[in-house]
Design an enzyme around this catalytic site. Structure first.
Site, PDB file in Angstrom:
ATOM      1  N   ASP A  20      14.529   8.039  59.983  1.00 44.10           N
ATOM      2  CA  ASP A  20      15.379   8.635  58.810  1.00 44.10           C
ATOM      3  C   ASP A  20      14.305   8.580  57.914  1.00 44.10           C
ATOM      4  O   ASP A  20      13.835   7.313  57.346  1.00 44.10           O
ATOM      5  CB  ASP A  20      16.311   7.757  58.848  1.00 44.10           C
ATOM      6  N   ILE A  21      14.027   9.732  57.367  1.00 43.86           N
ATOM      7  CA  ILE A  21      13.078   9.729  56.167  1.00 43.86           C
ATOM      8  C   ILE A  21      13.464   9.206  54.927  1.00 43.86           C
ATOM      9  O   ILE A  21      12.655   8.652  54.223  1.00 43.86           O
ATOM     10  CB  ILE A  21      12.591  11.268  55.834  1.00 43.86           C
ATOM     11  N   ASP A  44      18.486  17.146  53.830  1.00 42.72           N
ATOM     12  CA  ASP A  44      18.701  17.499  52.220  1.00 42.72           C
ATOM     13  C   ASP A  44      19.900  16.473  51.778  1.00 42.72           C
ATOM     14  O   ASP A  44      20.047  15.818  50.956  1.00 42.72           O
ATOM     15  CB  ASP A  44      19.065  18.839  51.902  1.00 42.72           C
ATOM     16  N   THR A 128      12.973  23.735  60.681  1.00 46.29           N
ATOM     17  CA  THR A 128      13.394  23.737  62.104  1.00 46.29           C
ATOM     18  C   THR A 128      14.742  23.215  62.404  1.00 46.29           C
ATOM     19  O   THR A 128      15.179  23.168  63.683  1.00 46.29           O
ATOM     20  CB  THR A 128      12.219  22.873  62.998  1.00 46.29           C
TER      21      THR A 128
HETATM   22  N1  AR6 Z   1      15.259  12.018  58.290  1.00 49.13           N
HETATM   23  C1  AR6 Z   1      14.169  13.153  58.820  1.00 49.13           C
HETATM   24  N2  AR6 Z   1      14.627  14.041  59.431  1.00 49.13           N
HETATM   25  C2  AR6 Z   1      16.002  14.716  59.272  1.00 49.13           C
HETATM   26  C3  AR6 Z   1      16.945  13.979  58.780  1.00 49.13           C
HETATM   27  C4  AR6 Z   1      16.395  12.594  58.153  1.00 49.13           C
HETATM   28  N3  AR6 Z   1      17.486  11.664  57.608  1.00 49.13           N
HETATM   29  N4  AR6 Z   1      18.161  14.372  58.739  1.00 49.13           N
HETATM   30  C5  AR6 Z   1      17.795  15.718  59.610  1.00 49.13           C
HETATM   31  N5  AR6 Z   1      16.400  15.653  59.888  1.00 49.13           N
HETATM   32  P1  AR6 Z   1      17.335  20.603  58.262  1.00 49.13           P
HETATM   33  P2  AR6 Z   1      16.008  23.032  57.320  1.00 49.13           P
HETATM   34  C6  AR6 Z   1      15.657  16.698  60.600  1.00 49.13           C
HETATM   35  O1  AR6 Z   1      18.367  21.531  58.888  1.00 49.13           O
HETATM   36  O2  AR6 Z   1      15.952  23.757  59.021  1.00 49.13           O
HETATM   37  C7  AR6 Z   1      20.228  22.191  54.355  1.00 49.13           C
HETATM   38  O3  AR6 Z   1      21.572  22.415  54.338  1.00 49.13           O
HETATM   39  C8  AR6 Z   1      16.342  17.536  61.529  1.00 49.13           C
HETATM   40  O4  AR6 Z   1      16.708  16.983  62.843  1.00 49.13           O
HETATM   41  O5  AR6 Z   1      17.599  19.438  57.522  1.00 49.13           O
HETATM   42  O6  AR6 Z   1      14.654  23.298  56.611  1.00 49.13           O
HETATM   43  C9  AR6 Z   1      19.431  22.618  53.164  1.00 49.13           C
HETATM   44  O7  AR6 Z   1      20.281  22.466  52.091  1.00 49.13           O
HETATM   45  C10 AR6 Z   1      15.226  18.811  61.481  1.00 49.13           C
HETATM   46  O8  AR6 Z   1      14.278  18.340  62.537  1.00 49.13           O
HETATM   47  O9  AR6 Z   1      16.320  21.640  57.209  1.00 49.13           O
HETATM   48  C11 AR6 Z   1      19.030  24.001  53.576  1.00 49.13           C
HETATM   49  O10 AR6 Z   1      20.235  25.067  53.277  1.00 49.13           O
HETATM   50  C12 AR6 Z   1      14.519  18.835  60.107  1.00 49.13           C
HETATM   51  O11 AR6 Z   1      15.168  17.425  59.360  1.00 49.13           O
HETATM   52  C13 AR6 Z   1      18.874  24.076  55.106  1.00 49.13           C
HETATM   53  O12 AR6 Z   1      19.638  22.791  55.578  1.00 49.13           O
HETATM   54  C14 AR6 Z   1      14.857  20.026  59.282  1.00 49.13           C
HETATM   55  O13 AR6 Z   1      16.513  20.381  59.384  1.00 49.13           O
HETATM   56  C15 AR6 Z   1      17.446  23.834  55.305  1.00 49.13           C
HETATM   57  O14 AR6 Z   1      17.315  23.870  56.785  1.00 49.13           O
END
Ligand code: AR6
Length: 180
Positions: A20-21, A44, A128
């Site tokens: 978890d980042i 986010d 992704t």
């Molecule tokens: N720590 C690290 N990585 C994570 C965490 C965490 N706590 N939670 C999820 N991931 P995404 P996007 C990973 O969907 O595709 C939001 O609603 C996840 O498994 O978070 O850029 C924003 O507001 C995946 O590998 O971001 C935008 O509307 C990665 O983070 C939209 O989602 C990115 O997944 C952005 O979509």
């Protein structure tokens, strides 16, 4: 001859981690945001929950951010001092400049990190998740953008980490780093 020519600049370590980042120790963490910068799901949502409501209050004053650019805030209750908010490209099949915009996210975050004196930076896998950018295409773009920026700014960073939420994602970044 003096010794001044002998000094070498230590390389930036580029690493992957699983987890978890929001708990990752780094001077700055990047947030895979949307252009409103007003929060969302995925990483986010996790960053806003962990940082506390002060983060959203500061984000409201930023008036959004263009895809591929980045804006910086404080980290509030996060271990990180700063958050680098960057809206990644939504995947539309690859013909709408998605690759270039994704690389630009990583560069824009590192520019801001550099300006603010950050020595360690952590990135999630931008675009992704909800934005559906294919992982095996995104990881080499991310790695190349980070490597190129570090090569252009020797000695500026101690460590850049790709903090992956699942093993499949970490494997893709390890392969992109040539450690697969
Ligand atoms: N720590 C690290 N990585 C994570 C965490 C965490 N706590 N939670 C999820 N991931 P995404 P996007 C990973 O969907 O595709 C939001 O609603 C996840 O498994 O978070 O850029 C924003 O507001 C995946 O590998 O971001 C935008 O509307 C990665 O983070 C939209 O989602 C990115 O997944 C952005 O979509």
């Amino acid at each position: 001859m003096g010794e001044e020519g002998q000094r070498t600049v230590p390389d930036t370590k580029i690493v992957t981690a699983l987890g978890d980042i929001t708990r990752f120790p780094a001077d700055a963490i990047a947030n895979a945001a949307n252009t409103s910068l007003l929060g969302g799901g995925g990483v986010d949502g996790a960053i806003h929950r962990a940082a506390g409501p002060e983060l959203l209050a500061e984000c409201r004053g930023l008036h959004g951010c263009e895809t591929g650019k980045a804006k910086i805030t404080k980290g509030y209750h996060l271990p990180a001092k700063y958050v680098l908010h960057t809206p990644g490209p939504i995947w539309h099949g690859g013909g709408r400049g998605e690759d270039g915009l994704l690389a630009s996210c990583y560069r824009s975050c590192l520019e801001l990190a550099l300006e603010h004196g950050c020595r360690t930076v952590a990135f999630p896998s931008i675009s992704t998740g909800v934005y559906r950018f294919p992982l095996d295409r995104a990881a080499p773009i991310a790695v190349e953008a980070v490597r190129a920026f570090c090569a252009a700014h020797p000695g500026s960073f101690d460590q850049i980490a790709f903090v992956c939420f699942d093993q499949r994602t970490r494997d893709a970044y390890d392969r992109a780093l040539g450690r697969g």
